[in-house]
Write a protein that holds these residues in place. Structure first.
Motif, short mmCIF file in Angstrom:
data_model
loop_
_atom_site.label_atom_id
_atom_site.label_comp_id
_atom_site.label_asym_id
_atom_site.label_seq_id
_atom_site.Cartn_x
_atom_site.Cartn_y
_atom_site.Cartn_z
N GLN A 142 5.96 -71.17 12.08
CA GLN A 142 5.74 -71.45 13.63
C GLN A 142 5.47 -70.28 14.24
OE1 GLN A 142 9.75 -72.56 13.16
NE2 GLN A 142 8.57 -75.31 11.58
N GLY A 143 4.86 -68.81 14.43
CA GLY A 143 5.07 -68.12 15.65
C GLY A 143 6.86 -67.23 16.00
N ALA A 144 7.71 -68.04 15.24
CA ALA A 144 9.24 -67.98 16.09
C ALA A 144 9.34 -66.93 16.83
CB ALA A 144 10.20 -68.03 15.52
N TRP A 240 15.13 -55.90 8.45
CA TRP A 240 14.65 -56.44 9.08
C TRP A 240 13.16 -56.33 9.89
CZ3 TRP A 240 11.99 -53.67 13.31
CH2 TRP A 240 12.20 -52.57 13.04
N LEU A 241 13.24 -58.02 9.80
CA LEU A 241 10.99 -57.81 10.25
C LEU A 241 11.33 -58.07 11.94
CD1 LEU A 241 8.27 -58.47 8.89
CD2 LEU A 241 8.69 -61.13 9.73
N GLY A 242 10.78 -57.28 12.98
CA GLY A 242 10.16 -57.40 13.56
C GLY A 242 8.49 -58.03 14.24
N GLY A 243 8.82 -58.71 15.23
CA GLY A 243 7.72 -59.25 16.00
C GLY A 243 7.38 -59.13 17.13
N ARG A 244 5.54 -59.77 17.43
CA ARG A 244 5.65 -58.89 19.12
C ARG A 244 6.61 -59.63 20.00
NH1 ARG A 244 1.63 -56.66 19.50
NH2 ARG A 244 -0.14 -55.95 18.01
N SER A 245 7.19 -60.88 19.22
CA SER A 245 7.76 -61.83 20.28
C SER A 245 9.72 -61.70 19.67
CB SER A 245 7.41 -63.10 20.91
OG SER A 245 7.31 -64.12 20.17
N GLY A 246 10.26 -61.14 18.86
CA GLY A 246 11.09 -61.57 18.06
C GLY A 246 11.52 -60.34 17.17
#
Length: 335
Positions: A142-144, A240-246
């Motif tokens: 969902q792009g969270a 943990w998994l890090g994304g560009r916005s969270g």
């Protein structure tokens, strides 16, 4: 399966077999009917302790039984291929403890045999079926947290030299990588896409049993995974998994997370934090068993959440890591 239930036999009387009995019995479309072991005494004792009608000390006889539809293989790693192949050729569905086999080619061969005989095959990667992990996949989709860029995960604990032989016997597939590293590598493969490069450092005994390793995986587009596993020290089972916005924290234990912590926002603003918890059914295998029973009853030969191709990819990676560790060990010895 005429009654709408899958009749299961468990192969292996160790701790995994005992947990399997309990969790299968929590599934209304499953019935545990048999146990298989190399030892007649162990098979009979297990059957009596768990109220099973059938016990076998011969795998061929177990596979030939008309009262068994599916087998759960919970024996040491290096025995999986032969036991699974025999069951598949006898027309039995197979769910097998991780790792499914010792090589990617062996996994693909089992997949071919399963398809040829029209029976189900899957590695028992229960982590993928846990409610927390399913929610994490949904959130990422969902792009969270934005595009996933970095994953860190670890799993390990000190195993004494007189501990279970599966950790210390090279002939059984011993070491940290195949027993515990398989989870962290599978997790990275779930979220980061196409693998491009591997780097690893660690310690491996002369007999090939790996004691510990730190692994970096680089994926197409630049995403990275940093993974650690050991049988000589404690590596907390989380990641943990890090994304560009969270980011998403996978709470312990990694192989069946009890919850997730989702952190979003952009500094210097305070982050938004959402914590989710998930109840465990039985020992944690129930969601996987429920999905596998449904797939078998529907006539499927594999499950879309964990197809044999995904298992083979992880095994290919582990073979490359194992080869790199051996090369590092030999270089140190030569120096």
């Amino acid at each position: 399966m005429t009654s709408g239930k899958v009749r299961w036999a468990i192969v292996g009387t160790g701790g995994i077999g005992k947990r399997t009995v309990g969790d299968l019995r929590l599934c209304p479309d499953a019935e545990v009917v048999a146990i298989g072991s190399r030892s007649r005494a162990n098979a009979e004792a297990f059957a009596q302790a768990h109220g099973l009608a059938l016990s076998f000390d011969d795998h061929a006889q177990l596979c030939a039984s008309p009262d068994i539809d599916a087998v759960y293989i919970g024996t040491p790693h290096a025995t999986h291929f032969a036991l699974a192949a025999q069951a598949l050729r006898a027309g039995k569905h197979v769910l097998c403890e991780k790792p499914l086999t010792m090589t990617g080619d062996e996994a693909r061969e089992l997949g071919r045999i399963a398809a040829e005989h029209g029976v189900f095959l899957m590695e028992a990667m229960w982590m993928k079926f846990s409610p927390a992990m399913r929610k994490a996949v949904e959130l990422v989709g969902q792009g969270a947290i934005g595009e996933p860029r970095l994953l860190q995960a670890g799993l390990g604990y000190p195993v004494p030299p007189d501990g279970p032989k599966r950790f210390w016997d090279a002939a059984l597939g011993g070491g940290a990588l195949y027993d515990m590293g398989v989870y962290t590598i599978t997790l990275a493969q779930m979220f980061l896409g196409r693998l491009e490069a591997i780097s690893v450092t660690g310690r491996t005994q002369p007999d090939g049993v790996d004691l510990e390793e730190a692994i970096t995986l680089r994926y197409a587009g630049g995403a990275l995974a940093q993974l650690a596993t050991s049988i000589t020290c404690l590596v907390p089972p989380r990641g943990w998994l890090g994304g560009r916005s969270g980011a998403i924290d996978f709470l312990e234990p990694l192989f069946s997370p009890g919850g997730l912590k989702i952190t979003t926002g952009k500094p210097p603003a305070p982050p938004a934090v959402q914590e989710l918890s998930f109840a465990r059914e039985g020992a944690g295998y129930v969601p996987m068993f429920r999905a596998v029973n449904a797939a078998i009853l529907a006539g499927s030969t594999e499950h879309p959440l964990h197809p044999v191709s995904a298992t083979a990819e992880v095994l290919d990676i582990m073979q490359r890591i194992q080869a790199a560790l051996a090369q590092e060990r030999d270089a140190r010895s030569a120096g």
